[in-house]
Motif scaffolding. Sequence first.
Motif, PDB file in Angstrom:
ATOM      1  N   SER A  31      13.960 -21.513  28.347  1.00 49.57           N
ATOM      2  CA  SER A  31      15.013 -21.247  29.316  1.00 49.57           C
ATOM      3  C   SER A  31      14.466 -20.299  30.368  1.00 49.57           C
ATOM      4  CB  SER A  31      16.205 -20.608  28.608  1.00 49.57           C
ATOM      5  OG  SER A  31      17.155 -20.171  29.547  1.00 49.57           O
ATOM      6  N   GLU A  32      14.776 -20.590  31.617  1.00 44.39           N
ATOM      7  CA  GLU A  32      14.372 -19.711  32.717  1.00 44.39           C
ATOM      8  C   GLU A  32      15.578 -19.487  33.608  1.00 44.39           C
ATOM      9  OE1 GLU A  32      11.603 -20.349  36.448  1.00 44.39           O
ATOM     10  OE2 GLU A  32      10.451 -20.192  34.595  1.00 44.39           O
ATOM     11  N   ASN A  33      15.777 -18.241  33.996  1.00 43.55           N
ATOM     12  CA  ASN A  33      16.931 -17.876  34.795  1.00 43.55           C
ATOM     13  C   ASN A  33      16.485 -16.886  35.862  1.00 43.55           C
ATOM     14  OD1 ASN A  33      19.435 -17.327  35.777  1.00 43.55           O
ATOM     15  ND2 ASN A  33      20.290 -16.592  33.858  1.00 43.55           N
ATOM     16  N   ASP A  37      19.896 -16.979  40.846  1.00 39.78           N
ATOM     17  CA  ASP A  37      20.513 -18.220  40.366  1.00 39.78           C
ATOM     18  C   ASP A  37      20.959 -17.988  38.929  1.00 39.78           C
ATOM     19  OD1 ASP A  37      21.329 -20.770  39.813  1.00 39.78           O
ATOM     20  OD2 ASP A  37      19.309 -21.627  39.811  1.00 39.78           O
ATOM     21  N   HIS A  39      22.375 -19.852  36.829  1.00 43.02           N
ATOM     22  CA  HIS A  39      22.370 -21.013  35.947  1.00 43.02           C
ATOM     23  C   HIS A  39      21.013 -21.123  35.260  1.00 43.02           C
ATOM     24  CE1 HIS A  39      26.174 -22.243  37.607  1.00 43.02           C
ATOM     25  NE2 HIS A  39      25.661 -22.129  38.829  1.00 43.02           N
ATOM     26  N   HIS A  41      17.947 -22.797  33.441  1.00 40.77           N
ATOM     27  CA  HIS A  41      17.283 -24.090  33.446  1.00 40.77           C
ATOM     28  C   HIS A  41      16.708 -24.308  32.046  1.00 40.77           C
ATOM     29  CE1 HIS A  41      17.425 -24.455  37.867  1.00 40.77           C
ATOM     30  NE2 HIS A  41      17.382 -23.125  37.806  1.00 40.77           N
ATOM     31  N   ASN A  43      14.780 -26.372  29.267  1.00 39.12           N
ATOM     32  CA  ASN A  43      13.756 -27.400  29.093  1.00 39.12           C
ATOM     33  C   ASN A  43      13.649 -27.704  27.609  1.00 39.12           C
ATOM     34  OD1 ASN A  43      13.183 -27.110  31.840  1.00 39.12           O
ATOM     35  ND2 ASN A  43      11.625 -25.566  31.429  1.00 39.12           N
ATOM     36  N   THR A  69      15.344 -33.055  28.652  1.00 38.37           N
ATOM     37  CA  THR A  69      16.281 -32.627  29.689  1.00 38.37           C
ATOM     38  C   THR A  69      15.670 -32.845  31.067  1.00 38.37           C
ATOM     39  OG1 THR A  69      15.450 -30.362  29.609  1.00 38.37           O
ATOM     40  CG2 THR A  69      17.324 -30.886  28.194  1.00 38.37           C
ATOM     41  N   PHE A  71      15.072 -30.813  33.521  1.00 40.71           N
ATOM     42  CA  PHE A  71      14.150 -29.792  34.009  1.00 40.71           C
ATOM     43  C   PHE A  71      12.817 -29.796  33.264  1.00 40.71           C
ATOM     44  CE2 PHE A  71      18.322 -28.002  35.125  1.00 40.71           C
ATOM     45  CZ  PHE A  71      18.129 -27.865  36.491  1.00 40.71           C
TER      46      PHE A  71
END
Length: 103
Positions: A31-33, A37, A39, A41, A43, A69, A71
């Motif tokens: 997960s990257e945030n 942003d 939301h 992302h 993966n 997914t 992303f």
Amino acid sequence: RDYKVTGVQTCALPISIDEKLGVGVESRLDSENDIDDRHAHLNLELGPSVQWRLTSHMHLDLESLFGVTGFAPNVETFVVLGYDFGPGSEPDERLAPTSLHMK
């Protein structure tokens, strides 16, 4: 400044065929945030893995992870030729997802 929050979770389900060969299924969720942003992302990747024990201390690991997914990358392939040194290289102590060591 550019701030990012990231996290990675990997999971492996290995099955030993015999002393020389093991197969399994691996997954990787990251997960990257960005701070701007809100939301995340996500993966998610899933795929097969194979470990071939060439000698008692040397192994060849092959793994392909396929993106689930939007992303996630379409495919990531890992090839690792490893040598286990000293204590901790017993068969039950060296199992870990290959993708965990590669990022």
